[in-house]
Design a protein around this motif. Structure first.
Motif, PDB file in Angstrom:
ATOM      1  N   LEU A   1     -51.865  -7.230  10.720  1.00 61.46           N
ATOM      2  CA  LEU A   1     -50.332  -7.621  10.927  1.00 61.46           C
ATOM      3  C   LEU A   1     -49.833  -8.044   9.758  1.00 61.46           C
ATOM      4  O   LEU A   1     -50.139  -9.155   9.341  1.00 61.46           O
ATOM      5  CB  LEU A   1     -49.942  -8.196  12.031  1.00 61.46           C
ATOM      6  N   LEU A   2     -48.949  -7.322   8.986  1.00 65.03           N
ATOM      7  CA  LEU A   2     -48.197  -8.074   7.799  1.00 65.03           C
ATOM      8  C   LEU A   2     -46.935  -8.497   8.337  1.00 65.03           C
ATOM      9  O   LEU A   2     -45.955  -7.658   8.639  1.00 65.03           O
ATOM     10  CB  LEU A   2     -48.085  -6.928   6.508  1.00 65.03           C
ATOM     11  N   ALA A   3     -46.590  -9.842   8.199  1.00 70.39           N
ATOM     12  CA  ALA A   3     -45.357 -10.409   8.780  1.00 70.39           C
ATOM     13  C   ALA A   3     -45.033 -11.432   7.860  1.00 70.39           C
ATOM     14  O   ALA A   3     -45.809 -12.021   7.034  1.00 70.39           O
ATOM     15  CB  ALA A   3     -45.595 -11.039  10.106  1.00 70.39           C
ATOM     16  N   GLY A   4     -43.610 -11.674   7.840  1.00 65.70           N
ATOM     17  CA  GLY A   4     -43.124 -12.835   6.812  1.00 65.70           C
ATOM     18  C   GLY A   4     -41.790 -12.395   6.279  1.00 65.70           C
ATOM     19  O   GLY A   4     -41.171 -11.315   6.655  1.00 65.70           O
ATOM     20  N   PRO A   5     -41.234 -13.359   5.717  1.00 66.42           N
ATOM     21  CA  PRO A   5     -39.857 -13.140   5.275  1.00 66.42           C
ATOM     22  C   PRO A   5     -39.651 -11.964   4.074  1.00 66.42           C
ATOM     23  O   PRO A   5     -40.665 -11.319   3.771  1.00 66.42           O
ATOM     24  CB  PRO A   5     -39.347 -14.559   4.337  1.00 66.42           C
ATOM     25  N   PRO A   6     -38.443 -11.513   3.994  1.00 68.84           N
ATOM     26  CA  PRO A   6     -38.169 -10.257   3.045  1.00 68.84           C
ATOM     27  C   PRO A   6     -38.813 -10.621   1.470  1.00 68.84           C
ATOM     28  O   PRO A   6     -38.876 -11.932   1.082  1.00 68.84           O
ATOM     29  CB  PRO A   6     -36.783 -10.219   2.910  1.00 68.84           C
ATOM     30  N   ALA A   7     -39.163  -9.590   0.825  1.00 67.50           N
ATOM     31  CA  ALA A   7     -39.476  -9.937  -0.413  1.00 67.50           C
ATOM     32  C   ALA A   7     -40.770 -10.540  -0.496  1.00 67.50           C
ATOM     33  O   ALA A   7     -40.892 -11.235  -1.865  1.00 67.50           O
ATOM     34  CB  ALA A   7     -38.538 -10.487  -1.550  1.00 67.50           C
ATOM     35  N   LEU A   8     -41.964 -10.174   0.179  1.00 69.01           N
ATOM     36  CA  LEU A   8     -43.294 -10.769  -0.057  1.00 69.01           C
ATOM     37  C   LEU A   8     -44.183  -9.504  -0.291  1.00 69.01           C
ATOM     38  O   LEU A   8     -45.335  -9.697   0.009  1.00 69.01           O
ATOM     39  CB  LEU A   8     -43.650 -11.568   1.091  1.00 69.01           C
ATOM     40  N   ALA A   9     -43.833  -8.620  -0.657  1.00 72.25           N
ATOM     41  CA  ALA A   9     -44.748  -7.281  -0.990  1.00 72.25           C
ATOM     42  C   ALA A   9     -45.386  -6.473   0.144  1.00 72.25           C
ATOM     43  O   ALA A   9     -46.315  -5.675  -0.184  1.00 72.25           O
ATOM     44  CB  ALA A   9     -45.818  -7.811  -2.004  1.00 72.25           C
ATOM     45  N   LYS A  10     -44.775  -6.813   1.481  1.00 69.21           N
ATOM     46  CA  LYS A  10     -45.307  -6.078   2.667  1.00 69.21           C
ATOM     47  C   LYS A  10     -45.367  -4.610   2.280  1.00 69.21           C
ATOM     48  O   LYS A  10     -46.237  -3.888   2.514  1.00 69.21           O
ATOM     49  CB  LYS A  10     -44.661  -6.464   3.866  1.00 69.21           C
TER      50      LYS A  10
END
Length: 173
Positions: free
Chosen positions: A124-133
């Motif tokens: 699961l790739l999660a996180g705030p915007p602009a983290l290269a997900k």
């Protein structure tokens, strides 16, 4: 008897359940949730005479294998169908995978390891915007395209996960 893959698997599950549990545990029969078989598949097995309804009320439906169903399930348990076992393909990742992404070395290693794992690994790739997900997902989609061919071929072989389905809905339509 002509059974599809779901029905064969259902018969195996039912036979395993009936053999591993005491008959006292299912005096009224077992339910679909006990044997982990969808009700639609059980209805098809009832129509074929492999399963019978032992008890029925508004809140419970008890089922049992018939003699014919037990014989059929034992035959399926003895015969191992080689065609049903998916063969594991040897996967080699392209050398340029994740080259366009700067940093995130730990994520790159994790994703490469999960793509090369023997068993399916869910990430699961999660996180705030602009983290290269999205960039990671695009590179994985491109690598799967190189490994397994066009989008039409990959729909029959979901070895790369299901992200490409979301991609096709968002970007290709």
């Amino acid at each position: 008897m002509n059974l599809n893959k779901k029905q064969k698997e259902a018969l195996r599950n039912i036979l395993e359940y009936e053999q591993t549990h005491e008959p006292k545990e299912f005096d009224l029969g077992w339910s679909w949730s006990d044997v982990r078989v969808p009700p639609a598949t059980l209805n098809n097995l009832i129509l074929k005479g492999l399963v019978e309804e032992k008890f029925h009320s508004n809140s419970y439906r008890g089922l049992l294998l018939t003699e014919l169903g037990r014989e059929q399930a034992k035959q399926l348990a003895e015969v191992v169908d080689v065609q049903e076992r998916p063969e594991r393909k040897s996967v080699t990742l392209p050398g340029h995978l994740f080259e366009d992404i700067i940093g995130h070395d730990d994520v790159k290693e994790l994703l490469k390891a999960s793509l090369l794992a023997e068993k399916p690994v869910h990430v699961l790739l999660a996180g705030p915007p602009a983290l290269a997900k999205s960039l990671f997902l695009w590179d994985i989609e491109l690598a799967c395209g190189e490994l397994y061919g066009s989008l039409a071929r990959r729909q029959a072989k979901p070895d790369c996960g299901t992200w490409w389905q979301n991609v096709s809905r968002r970007f290709y339509l």
